[in-house]
Design an enzyme around this catalytic site. Sequence first.
Site, short mmCIF file in Angstrom:
data_model
loop_
_atom_site.label_atom_id
_atom_site.label_comp_id
_atom_site.label_asym_id
_atom_site.label_seq_id
_atom_site.Cartn_x
_atom_site.Cartn_y
_atom_site.Cartn_z
N GLU A 211 10.78 -12.56 -0.71
CA GLU A 211 10.98 -13.73 -1.56
C GLU A 211 12.08 -14.64 -1.03
O GLU A 211 12.62 -15.49 -1.74
CB GLU A 211 11.33 -13.30 -2.99
CG GLU A 211 12.62 -12.55 -3.15
CD GLU A 211 12.49 -11.04 -2.95
OE1 GLU A 211 13.37 -10.32 -3.44
OE2 GLU A 211 11.52 -10.60 -2.30
N ASP B 146 2.55 -13.47 -6.21
CA ASP B 146 2.06 -14.30 -5.11
C ASP B 146 1.99 -15.77 -5.53
O ASP B 146 2.33 -16.67 -4.75
CB ASP B 146 0.68 -13.82 -4.65
CG ASP B 146 0.74 -12.47 -3.95
OD1 ASP B 146 1.86 -12.02 -3.62
OD2 ASP B 146 -0.33 -11.86 -3.74
N ASN C 24 7.04 -9.06 -10.27
CA ASN C 24 5.93 -8.21 -9.82
C ASN C 24 5.70 -7.03 -10.77
O ASN C 24 4.55 -6.70 -11.10
CB ASN C 24 6.24 -7.68 -8.41
CG ASN C 24 5.94 -8.70 -7.32
OD1 ASN C 24 5.08 -9.57 -7.49
ND2 ASN C 24 6.68 -8.62 -6.23
N HIS D 143 1.37 -8.20 -8.94
CA HIS D 143 1.58 -8.83 -7.65
C HIS D 143 0.82 -10.14 -7.49
O HIS D 143 1.25 -11.02 -6.73
CB HIS D 143 1.20 -7.86 -6.53
CG HIS D 143 2.18 -6.73 -6.37
ND1 HIS D 143 3.35 -6.86 -5.66
CD2 HIS D 143 2.18 -5.47 -6.86
CE1 HIS D 143 4.02 -5.72 -5.69
NE2 HIS D 143 3.33 -4.86 -6.42
#
Length: 317
Positions: free
Chosen positions: A235, A209, A200, A205
């Site tokens: 996660e 994702d 990230n 981000h």
Amino acid sequence: MYLTARELAEPPMSQRSKDDMETTRVSNLDQLKAELKKRSERDRAYLIVLAGADVGKMFKLADGETTLGRSHRADVRIDDDSISRFHAKLTLTGQEVQIEDLGSSNGTLVNGEKVGRNALTDGDKIRLGETTILKFTFHDRLDESFVQKMYDAALRDPMTKVYNKKYLLDQLAQEVSYSRRHRTTLTLLLLDLDHFKRVNDTYGHVAGDHVLVQSAAVVQALLRNEDIFARYGGEEFCIVLRGISLADSGLIAERIRVSIEAHVFRCDETELRVTTSIGVAAYDGTSEAVVLIEAADTALYAAKGAGRNRVIVKYET
């Protein structure tokens, strides 16, 4: 008066208008009848779980007989200790549905009244055992689609589309109960993507994702339909395996680890490599579900402490 060839071939305007109007009227009537028929087609009989295990789940009833009960051989299986193995039976003939109690221990109630055999009407509430309440109803295509979407939204993680934590915990409690009662094997895998914060922070981000979604797809492809796969949080993912030994569960975990390590994660023009650490534990046959989760978490923590990108199997809980 002279008429052209075209005029001779065509009927007078007044006649054409009448014919066109009649054709349009008949066509519109046919469309209206079809639409009304479609809207009135509430011919699909369903049971919807209102209380107990799998709240919101829909069971479509087929023509003929449908058995309800705790047994894996029941057509509609409901995992509730207060429900008999074969608790009740539904018989669907056209638009008529009958419910019959099959000599259950706790009885079958329709709208609060205990029944032996009873006709059902749209909206009736059926109580089986102590906690399970079902609603009998007829649905059309639109109703079915809407309810199914609502059910999925309540049970699925919106990003990865695997089950969410609530569903996992509800199902795990049932699986533990079944394993304890029938002395069957139950194992749990807890996965955590290694250094996910670094993904990230480095790539953003959106890339993170993509990694989560693709990781879920990689894992899902390696599992059976009956396995429970859920996003546990952030996660972390969790897998519940039924009827598989602890040693074989460790092999499955290793296959998952290797598959994620080999996968190329793509987000637009960016390609990423990710690894995972996995903890594996088996249900001990006596404790509650939380103890199984804690055992798998302990094994996961050990995998991370040993350098990550590895599987640790906990042989004692």
